[in-house]
Motif scaffolding. Structure first.
Motif, PDB file in Angstrom:
ATOM      1  N   GLN A 288       0.818  -1.219   0.000  1.00 27.63           N
ATOM      2  CA  GLN A 288       0.000   0.000   0.000  1.00 27.63           C
ATOM      3  C   GLN A 288       0.849   1.265   0.000  1.00 27.63           C
ATOM      4  O   GLN A 288       0.328   2.362  -0.249  1.00 27.63           O
ATOM      5  N   THR A 331       1.221   4.639  -5.003  1.00 27.18           N
ATOM      6  CA  THR A 331       0.037   3.827  -5.267  1.00 27.18           C
ATOM      7  C   THR A 331      -1.155   4.433  -4.529  1.00 27.18           C
ATOM      8  O   THR A 331      -0.997   5.099  -3.507  1.00 27.18           O
ATOM      9  N   SER A 332      -2.338   4.238  -5.056  1.00 34.42           N
ATOM     10  CA  SER A 332      -3.569   4.630  -4.375  1.00 34.42           C
ATOM     11  C   SER A 332      -4.671   3.693  -4.840  1.00 34.42           C
ATOM     12  O   SER A 332      -4.603   3.153  -5.949  1.00 34.42           O
ATOM     13  N   SER A 333      -5.659   3.484  -3.999  1.00 35.56           N
ATOM     14  CA  SER A 333      -6.717   2.529  -4.327  1.00 35.56           C
ATOM     15  C   SER A 333      -8.083   3.089  -3.952  1.00 35.56           C
ATOM     16  O   SER A 333      -8.382   3.280  -2.777  1.00 35.56           O
ATOM     17  N   PRO A 334      -8.905   3.398  -4.976  1.00 34.45           N
ATOM     18  CA  PRO A 334      -8.597   3.327  -6.401  1.00 34.45           C
ATOM     19  C   PRO A 334      -7.590   4.405  -6.789  1.00 34.45           C
ATOM     20  O   PRO A 334      -7.414   5.379  -6.062  1.00 34.45           O
ATOM     21  N   PHE A 335      -6.971   4.231  -7.956  1.00 39.83           N
ATOM     22  CA  PHE A 335      -5.898   5.132  -8.349  1.00 39.83           C
ATOM     23  C   PHE A 335      -6.450   6.501  -8.738  1.00 39.83           C
ATOM     24  O   PHE A 335      -7.366   6.614  -9.551  1.00 39.83           O
ATOM     25  N   HIS A 336      -5.884   7.549  -8.131  1.00 39.64           N
ATOM     26  CA  HIS A 336      -6.256   8.922  -8.458  1.00 39.64           C
ATOM     27  C   HIS A 336      -4.979   9.713  -8.717  1.00 39.64           C
ATOM     28  O   HIS A 336      -4.055   9.683  -7.894  1.00 39.64           O
ATOM     29  N   SER A 340      -1.746  10.444  -6.221  1.00 38.91           N
ATOM     30  CA  SER A 340      -0.542   9.673  -6.507  1.00 38.91           C
ATOM     31  C   SER A 340       0.603  10.467  -7.117  1.00 38.91           C
ATOM     32  O   SER A 340       1.768  10.135  -6.912  1.00 38.91           O
ATOM     33  N   GLU A 436      -1.191   2.158 -14.084  1.00 41.07           N
ATOM     34  CA  GLU A 436      -2.366   2.889 -13.610  1.00 41.07           C
ATOM     35  C   GLU A 436      -2.256   4.380 -13.911  1.00 41.07           C
ATOM     36  O   GLU A 436      -3.246   5.029 -14.279  1.00 41.07           O
TER      37      GLU A 436
END
Length: 473
Positions: A288, A331-336, A340, A436
């Motif tokens: 993460q 990284t980011s979840s969801p990717f923005h 990021s 991503e």
């Protein structure tokens, strides 16, 4: 009893003899079957805030606590700085063997390391284009050892090898390959296990999590904290933390811990690449925090090819504190993109693509483009940059994902196989971020293009209405 367990018992006896308190609800356990060395495990249920152990400051392996600090001028140790001075002290205590106060402690510290400093060339090559390769620093460490540490050892050879008729010869031998390897060993122990030890009379600002700022941390003396470094770390299962007190350091439970559970510390938000570099292992729990670095040199290369590179603009950005050796995409979840992309990276790119009059206007006011407002030209250049960065890796993400990506934590795999697997996991994590980012930038560009087309059609429709006055030209 197994020698491994004997060393653990001897260490605990020694630790208690120094005045340390150790809860009867915990034990040092052999976790080599899962490649975790020793670990601290609860033998009974533990309550939140309950004391796990308390170590007197006098038991810490620090420069101030070593007898060497009273034999060598303080100015000499200060000139070495926190890292090299502690390496010097640890070399002194280590070479003293059983005579050292900390001999039982050294006996449970690892003698072999899995950190990148000790990887072979073919193992490091598996990391491909990861920026972590530039952070290993073995060459610079050797230079520091030879130019700063060895002269001190030679000057004070009679003290460093006290009572040894071959003191001068031994001091010279520290410059051998074997001697430098021992220095790397001490440095690796510090990197993996040492804490930034806040003085008892500290005047530095500590946040609510118990940490000082990065600048303040650099100024803190470093020390080895017996027992505290036996905790393995886990970003998700962290259930204990070290607290600094006037005369001791205490490890306390952050939450209830059930009997049989391992007790975990936390390294903070470290990407897996740094986890591997500093501690010699990786875990999915730290995925993460993964990052991929975009080197400034790559930005310069692309900007030059696109004819937007400007020495004057780079100089202005440098004055504003924007220029660095590299920029992270996290990284980011969801990717923005907003979460990021490094704001400094966006500002750099946007400054390079600004029209001349707009740049001059901002420069006069001492301002910079706002990172949250990405232009079409900026997004285009960033997209090309991300694609170029991905191309620096010899294999693609799809190629890496087509074979097994699990990192073996035990079994019959060789050390080299485990290292190859960890390197592959690192590069896959970085390539996923790039993929991503590429997709998100493509979507942004497409969205901006659609919006611009819509606005253009609306303007044309408005201009075609009967009776509409046309703007004077």
């Amino acid at each position: 009893m197994d020698p491994f367990d004997v060393a653990s018992c001897t260490f605990l006896q020694w630790l208690r003899s120094t005045g340390a308190e150790v809860s009867g609800k915990i034990e040092l356990k052999d976790l080599r079957n899962i490649e975790a060395g020793r670990g601290l495990v609860a033998t009974q249920d533990i309550h939140e805030d309950e004391l796990l152990f308390r170590v007197p400051r006098s038991s810490l392996l620090t420069v101030a606590n070593s007898i060497l600090s009273s034999e060598i001028p303080k100015a000499t140790l200060d000139n070495l700085g926190p890292w090299l001075s502690l390496i010097l002290v640890m070399l002194y205590e280590y070479t003293n063997g059983a005579s050292s106060t900390w001999a039982p402690y050294f006996a449970i510290l690892p003698s072999e390391f899995n950190t990148l400093m000790f990887w072979s060339a073919d193992e490091l090559a598996e990391l491909q284009a990861s920026a972590v390769l530039q952070k290993i620093g073995k060459g610079s460490a050797n230079e520091s050892f030879e130019k700063e540490l060895l002269p001190v050892i030679r000057e004070f050879a009679g003290i460093f090898f006290s009572g040894d008729a071959r003191a001068k010869e031994k001091a010279e031998e520290m410059g051998s390959e074997q001697g430098l390897a021992l220095m790397h060993k001490m440095g690796s122990l510090i990197m993996a296990y040492a804490f930034d030890v806040e003085p008892a009379d500290a005047k530095k600002e500590i946040d609510e999590e118990g940490y000082a700022s990065e600048d303040e941390d650099e100024a803190l003396p470093k020390g080895m904290v017996p027992m505290a470094d036996m905790l393995n770390a886990d970003a998700d299962r962290n259930n204990a933390r070290l607290f600094y007190e006037e005369s001791s350091l205490s490890m306390k439970a952050l939450k209830p811990i059930q009997a049989g559970e391992e007790i975990f510390n936390d390294y903070g938000p470290l990407p897996r690449s740094d986890l591997l570099r500093r501690y010699g292992y990786i875990t999915d729990n730290y995925a993460q925090y993964d990052v991929v670095e975009i080197p400034f040199d790559l930005i310069s290369e692309l900007a030059t090819a696109q004819k937007v590179f400007s020495v004057d603009r780079i100089a202005y950005l440098d004055e504003q504190g924007i220029i660095d050796t590299g920029y992270d995409i996290t990284t980011s979840s969801p990717f923005h993109l907003e979460e990021s992309l490094s704001p400094e990276l966006v500002v750099l790119i946007e400054t390079l693509v600004l029209p001349s009059d707009e740049f001059e206007r901002l420069q006069r006011k001492g301002k910079l483009p706002k990172p949250e407002k990405m232009s079409q030209k900026g997004a285009d250049l960033l997209l090309q940059l991300v694609i170029l960065r991905a191309q620096q890796y010899p294999t693609t993400l799809d190629e890496d994902m087509s074979t097994d990506v699990d990192v073996p934590m035990g079994g019959n795999e060789t050390l080299k196989e485990r290292r190859f697997a960890m390197a592959k996991a690192i590069r896959i994590g970085e390539k996923k971020i790039l993929a991503e980012a590429e997709q998100a930038l493509q979507q942004l560009i497409q969205s901006n293009s659609s919006d611009n087309s819509t606005k253009k059609r609306q303007a044309e429709d408005e201009g075609a209405k009967p009776g509409k006055k046309q703007r004077a030209r």
